[in-house]
Design a protein around this motif. Structure first.
Motif, PDB file in Angstrom:
ATOM      1  N   CYS A 113      -0.905 -11.909  93.099  1.00  7.19           N
ATOM      2  CA  CYS A 113       0.552 -11.842  92.963  1.00  7.19           C
ATOM      3  C   CYS A 113       0.827 -11.537  91.492  1.00  7.19           C
ATOM      4  N   TYR A 114       0.707 -10.277  91.143  1.00  2.00           N
ATOM      5  CA  TYR A 114       0.744  -9.830  89.756  1.00  2.00           C
ATOM      6  C   TYR A 114       1.955  -8.943  89.493  1.00  2.00           C
ATOM      7  N   GLY A 115       2.448  -8.989  88.269  1.00  2.00           N
ATOM      8  CA  GLY A 115       3.424  -8.011  87.796  1.00  2.00           C
ATOM      9  C   GLY A 115       4.614  -7.831  88.716  1.00  2.00           C
ATOM     10  N   GLY A 116       4.792  -6.593  89.198  1.00  2.00           N
ATOM     11  CA  GLY A 116       5.900  -6.310  90.095  1.00  2.00           C
ATOM     12  C   GLY A 116       5.828  -7.111  91.381  1.00  2.00           C
ATOM     13  N   GLY A 117       4.620  -7.399  91.861  1.00  2.00           N
ATOM     14  CA  GLY A 117       4.478  -8.244  93.045  1.00  2.00           C
ATOM     15  C   GLY A 117       5.018  -9.630  92.804  1.00  2.00           C
ATOM     16  N   LEU A 118       4.736 -10.193  91.625  1.00  2.00           N
ATOM     17  CA  LEU A 118       5.265 -11.505  91.266  1.00  2.00           C
ATOM     18  C   LEU A 118       6.789 -11.475  91.225  1.00  2.00           C
ATOM     19  N   GLN A 119       7.343 -10.388  90.707  1.00  2.00           N
ATOM     20  CA  GLN A 119       8.801 -10.306  90.617  1.00  2.00           C
ATOM     21  C   GLN A 119       9.451 -10.225  91.993  1.00  2.00           C
ATOM     22  N   ILE A 120       8.791  -9.574  92.947  1.00  2.00           N
ATOM     23  CA  ILE A 120       9.299  -9.565  94.323  1.00  2.00           C
ATOM     24  C   ILE A 120       9.267 -10.976  94.898  1.00  2.00           C
ATOM     25  N   ALA A 121       8.163 -11.676  94.674  1.00  2.00           N
ATOM     26  CA  ALA A 121       8.048 -13.051  95.179  1.00  2.00           C
ATOM     27  C   ALA A 121       9.117 -13.950  94.563  1.00  2.00           C
ATOM     28  N   LEU A 122       9.398 -13.769  93.266  1.00  2.00           N
ATOM     29  CA  LEU A 122      10.388 -14.608  92.604  1.00  2.00           C
ATOM     30  C   LEU A 122      11.798 -14.331  93.102  1.00  2.00           C
ATOM     31  N   ALA A 123      12.040 -13.146  93.647  1.00  2.00           N
ATOM     32  CA  ALA A 123      13.363 -12.821  94.174  1.00  2.00           C
ATOM     33  C   ALA A 123      13.639 -13.524  95.494  1.00  2.00           C
ATOM     34  N   ALA A 124      12.589 -14.047  96.140  1.00  2.00           N
ATOM     35  CA  ALA A 124      12.777 -14.829  97.358  1.00  2.00           C
ATOM     36  C   ALA A 124      13.375 -16.191  97.005  1.00  2.00           C
ATOM     37  N   ASP A 125      13.955 -16.848  97.994  1.00  2.00           N
ATOM     38  CA  ASP A 125      14.523 -18.177  97.766  1.00  2.00           C
ATOM     39  C   ASP A 125      13.448 -19.248  97.683  1.00  2.00           C
ATOM     40  N   PHE A 126      12.330 -19.021  98.357  1.00  2.00           N
ATOM     41  CA  PHE A 126      11.224 -19.980  98.396  1.00  2.00           C
ATOM     42  C   PHE A 126       9.911 -19.208  98.328  1.00  2.00           C
ATOM     43  N   ARG A 127       8.899 -19.837  97.753  1.00  2.00           N
ATOM     44  CA  ARG A 127       7.568 -19.249  97.692  1.00  2.00           C
ATOM     45  C   ARG A 127       6.543 -20.250  98.198  1.00  2.00           C
ATOM     46  N   PHE A 128       5.854 -19.891  99.281  1.00  2.00           N
ATOM     47  CA  PHE A 128       4.747 -20.676  99.820  1.00  2.00           C
ATOM     48  C   PHE A 128       3.472 -19.906  99.497  1.00  2.00           C
ATOM     49  N   ALA A 129       2.482 -20.586  98.915  1.00  2.00           N
ATOM     50  CA  ALA A 129       1.294 -19.872  98.447  1.00  2.00           C
ATOM     51  C   ALA A 129       0.036 -20.690  98.694  1.00  2.00           C
ATOM     52  N   THR A 130      -1.085 -20.000  98.763  1.00  2.00           N
ATOM     53  CA  THR A 130      -2.365 -20.701  98.843  1.00  2.00           C
ATOM     54  C   THR A 130      -2.686 -21.266  97.461  1.00  2.00           C
ATOM     55  N   PRO A 131      -3.399 -22.386  97.402  1.00  2.00           N
ATOM     56  CA  PRO A 131      -3.719 -22.981  96.094  1.00  2.00           C
ATOM     57  C   PRO A 131      -4.582 -22.085  95.222  1.00  2.00           C
ATOM     58  N   ASP A 132      -5.346 -21.177  95.847  1.00  2.00           N
ATOM     59  CA  ASP A 132      -6.223 -20.299  95.064  1.00  2.00           C
ATOM     60  C   ASP A 132      -5.643 -18.902  94.864  1.00  2.00           C
ATOM     61  N   SER A 133      -4.391 -18.677  95.224  1.00  2.00           N
ATOM     62  CA  SER A 133      -3.773 -17.382  94.958  1.00  2.00           C
ATOM     63  C   SER A 133      -3.722 -17.159  93.442  1.00  2.00           C
ATOM     64  N   ARG A 134      -3.663 -15.903  93.035  1.00  2.00           N
ATOM     65  CA  ARG A 134      -3.741 -15.561  91.614  1.00  2.00           C
ATOM     66  C   ARG A 134      -2.408 -14.978  91.136  1.00  2.00           C
ATOM     67  N   TRP A 135      -1.858 -15.565  90.078  1.00  2.00           N
ATOM     68  CA  TRP A 135      -0.544 -15.202  89.574  1.00  2.00           C
ATOM     69  C   TRP A 135      -0.628 -14.749  88.121  1.00  2.00           C
TER      70      TRP A 135
END
Length: 257
Positions: A113-135
């Motif tokens: 979940c890098y760069g522009g992908g992170l920004q898309i995720a942040l535009a959501a109201d909630f973020r559910f992620a695996t503990p080992d996902s990479r940000w």
């Protein structure tokens, strides 16, 4: 093959999937345009009650595909021009369009979940992620800044000092750390299943109240206290008027504001 796949379940839960798994769902200008179209289509669909954004394969998104994007400099220049009636350009609207939806939007994140992908995720109201996902706010690695509404959302969630730190260092961290920082709402081994369960639970809530809560919280972050109080009054009057029309304190689960 569509770069963004969208389906809507019988219960009204929309699934939006970035669909470029062989490239870790790296973003192209075409992907961004499809994200904007998907958001606008779902906004018009009165059957949609919530949205879950995810990535096909093992990653949410590794960010902008710079090599592919740079092949069309003319398109990049056009993509940077904001639409005056929206105040966003293509890069920004691919994220901010999800803030415009009146329904809850959940990002289900695994892998990158890098760069522009992170920004898309942040535009959501909630973020559910695996503990080992990479940000990572990866733009700093390339000597640029997040410009897909990320400066706004990072500051909303983290505060100015931490937002500056992550933007300046481009450090990489896992999903568990992202939760401690405040970027991730919940950590799950299977974020897609958890997001679906959460969205299903919201089906019993008033759609009008959910939409009002989303508008109010988003507006309260940067608005003055006086403006926030006025918005609270307007939203509550609207909700109370709706209760009077229906004769109860709850709209039907199928109703949309």
């Amino acid at each position: 093959m569509s770069l963004v796949e969208t389906t809507v379940s019988a219960t009204g839960i929309a699934a939006v999937r970035l669909n470029r798994p062989d490239k870790l769902n790296a973003l192209t200008l075409d992907t961004l345009a499809e994200l904007v179209r998907a958001a606008r289509t779902l906004k018009k669909d009165r059957t949609v009650k919530s949205v879950i954004i995810s990535g096909t394969g093992d990653s949410f998104s590794s960010g902008l595909d710079i090599a592919t994007t740079l092949r069309t400099p003319g398109r990049i220049a056009t993509a940077f021009v904001p639409l005056p009636w929206r105040g966003t350009n293509l890069f920004q609207e691919a994220c901010w369009a999800w803030r415009r939806l009146p329904v809850p939007v959940i990002a289900a994140v695994r892998g990158h979940c890098y760069g522009g992908g992170l920004q898309i995720a942040l535009a959501a109201d909630f973020r559910f992620a695996t503990p080992d996902s990479r940000w990572s706010v990866l733009e700093g690695k390339w000597g640029i800044i997040p410009d897909m509404t990320g400066m706004r959302t990072l500051t909303e969630l983290l505060g100015a000092d931490v937002a500056k730190k992550l933007t300046m260092t481009a450090e990489e961290f896992d999903g568990a750390t992202a939760q401690r920082l405040g970027l991730v709402t919940e950590v799950h081994d299977d974020p897609q299943t958890a997001a679906t369960a959460f969205a299903t639970g919201l089906l019993s809530r008033s759609p009008a109240a959910l939409a009002a809560a989303k508008r109010l919280v988003n507006g309260a972050v940067t608005g003055s206290a006086r403006r926030t109080f006025a918005r609270e009054r307007r939203e509550q009057i609207r909700l109370l008027a709706g209760m009077k029309r229906t004769g109860s304190g709850m709209k039907r689960p199928g109703d949309r504001p």
